[in-house]
Enzyme design. Structure first.
Site, PDB file in Angstrom:
ATOM      1  N   GLU A 179       0.946  -1.104   0.063  1.00  0.00           N
ATOM      2  CA  GLU A 179       0.379   0.087  -0.096  1.00  0.00           C
ATOM      3  C   GLU A 179       0.991   1.142   0.095  1.00  0.00           C
ATOM      4  O   GLU A 179       1.336   1.816   1.212  1.00  0.00           O
ATOM      5  CB  GLU A 179      -0.974  -0.103   1.329  1.00  0.00           C
ATOM      6  CG  GLU A 179      -1.920   1.275   1.193  1.00  0.00           C
ATOM      7  CD  GLU A 179      -2.893   1.485   2.481  1.00  0.00           C
ATOM      8  OE1 GLU A 179      -2.535   0.504   3.341  1.00  0.00           O
ATOM      9  OE2 GLU A 179      -3.762   2.331   2.677  1.00  0.00           O
ATOM     10  N   LYS A 221      -2.379  -2.037  -3.111  1.00  0.00           N
ATOM     11  CA  LYS A 221      -3.432  -1.116  -2.648  1.00  0.00           C
ATOM     12  C   LYS A 221      -3.201   0.247  -2.987  1.00  0.00           C
ATOM     13  O   LYS A 221      -2.346   0.798  -2.011  1.00  0.00           O
ATOM     14  CB  LYS A 221      -3.552  -1.639  -1.202  1.00  0.00           C
ATOM     15  CG  LYS A 221      -4.494  -0.633  -0.488  1.00  0.00           C
ATOM     16  CD  LYS A 221      -5.157  -1.137   0.859  1.00  0.00           C
ATOM     17  CE  LYS A 221      -5.917  -0.263   1.668  1.00  0.00           C
ATOM     18  NZ  LYS A 221      -6.722  -0.778   2.989  1.00  0.00           N
TER      19      LYS A 221
HETATM   20  P1  13P Z   1      -9.221   4.339   4.305  1.00  0.00           P
HETATM   21  O1  13P Z   1     -10.340   3.387   3.210  1.00  0.00           O
HETATM   22  O2  13P Z   1     -10.124   4.876   5.149  1.00  0.00           O
HETATM   23  O3  13P Z   1      -8.393   5.201   3.435  1.00  0.00           O
HETATM   24  O4  13P Z   1      -8.320   3.278   4.649  1.00  0.00           O
HETATM   25  C1  13P Z   1      -7.718   2.227   3.937  1.00  0.00           C
HETATM   26  C2  13P Z   1      -6.382   1.815   4.512  1.00  0.00           C
HETATM   27  O5  13P Z   1      -6.420   0.740   5.006  1.00  0.00           O
HETATM   28  C3  13P Z   1      -5.621   2.702   4.825  1.00  0.00           C
HETATM   29  O6  13P Z   1      -4.326   2.166   5.389  1.00  0.00           O
END
Ligand code: 13P
Length: 337
Positions: A179, A221
């Site tokens: 991510e 992600k």
């Molecule tokens: P949000 O969808 O609230 O941005 O959170 C996703 C997430 O896992 C952030 O690390």
């Protein structure tokens, strides 16, 4: 190659099952407490447990949710009647995920930028989580857009961390969710967000390659390519869909099974609309599944309604299931608000 390779491939495919996405509920105690505080909910371990129980005991959640990401505190907690939350997930057909980074800290020498920590001891923590039933993990890096930022130093440090984490996960049997979040905060344009996301994804995949990460055994992600919250010209749904898919097609190897977006502070409706448009316009042109891994855009209405009051659990669960279903439909281009 990881001795878990075929299991990892299967897990990644199951995470990306058609019509489903991932529920992020891995807020650290600090972040969870901040959200509770805003609503006047006591910031105690028991209220955090009660809230996570509310989410995971929602009936039919697995219609739209393949897996849920937990925080270390949550993976060790149980329901009121003593059933481990991990057992509730196994019984409900939800794959267990775990956040393994230890947070974004100030990057030395680079004011206003962060680097995500958590590599020390990670091999042992992964082994413990695997024993506890986890089958995938998450590590979040943040990239800030501002005048003159991000720096190359910030992008490279974070990409390196993500790649080292991903390699350790695959060695230990967890599918890594990689991510790199380009933050929505600021007054930058969609075009600037595209440039930064392009450079970030390129660098992340270069580092993943260098560390020997298997692309067919991971999930990306990313954030969407979108105008900053304070940009005077706000992007349209179609612009976000076009720019995001273009940036992914340029940078994400076709072997990656799926892309599961974060919501990043978008409204619930917008997060669904963007995902829906991407799938409607480009679903059959993309080599990977395009789905969600939202936290706020799924949880917020339920949290607002519950507010720590256990007499409101059933109604809050309905709200949660509704947003999960909306996004499940959006992951197939069938969102109908
Ligand atoms: P949000 O969808 O609230 O941005 O959170 C996703 C997430 O896992 C952030 O690390």
């Amino acid at each position: 190659m990881s001795s878990y390779a075929s299991e990892l491939r299967q897990t990644a495919q199951a995470m990306m099952a058609p019509g489903k996405g991932i529920l992020a509920m891995d807020e650290s105690n600090g972040t969870c407490n901040k959200r509770f505080d805003k609503l006047g909910i006591p910031t105690t371990e028991d209220r955090r447990r009660a809230y996570r129980q509310l989410i995971l005991t929602t009936s039919n959640l697995s219609e739209a949710i393949s897996g849920a990401i937990l925080y270390d505190e949550t993976i060790r907690q149980s329901t009121d009647s003593g059933v481990p939350l991990t057992q509730v997930m196994k019984d409900g057909g939800i794959i267990i995920g775990i956040k393994v980074d230890t947070g974004a800290k100030d990057l030395a020498g680079h004011e206003g930028e962060k680097v995500t920590e958590g590599l020390d001891g990670l091999r042992d923590r992964i082994a413990e989580y695997y024993q506890m039933g986890a089958r995938f993990a998450k590590w979040r890096s943040v990239i800030t857009i501002k005048d003159g930022l991000p720096s190359r130093a910030c992008i490279e440090a974070n990409a390196h961390g993500l790649a080292r984490y991903a390699a350790l996960c695959q060695e230990g049997g967890l599918v890594p969710i990689v991510e790199p979040e380009v933050l929505i905060n600021g007054d930058h344009t969609l075009e600037r967000c595209y440039e930064v996301t392009d450079e970030t994804l390129h660098t992340v995949f270069e580092q993943l390659y260098r560390q020997g990460v298997a692309f067919d055994q991971m999930i990306l992600k990313p954030s969407m390519v979108i105008s900053g919250l304070d940009c005077p010209t706000q992007s349209t749904v179609e612009q976000v869909a076009d720019a995001t898919v273009a940036c992914l097609l340029k940078n994400v190897p076709a072997m990656v099974p799926g892309v599961a977006f974060l919501s990043g502070g978008q409204s619930e409706a917008r997060a669904s609309e963007h995902l829906n448009m991407m799938n409607q316009k480009y679903g059959d042109k993309c080599p990977w599944r395009l789905t969600f891994s939202y936290a706020r855009a799924i949880q917020q209405p339920a949290l607002n309604h519950w507010r720590g009051d256990d007499s409101k659990v059933a109604a809050a669960q309905k709200l949660l299931l509704h947003r999960a279903r909306c996004n499940g439909a959006a992951s197939q281009g069938q969102y109908n608000p």
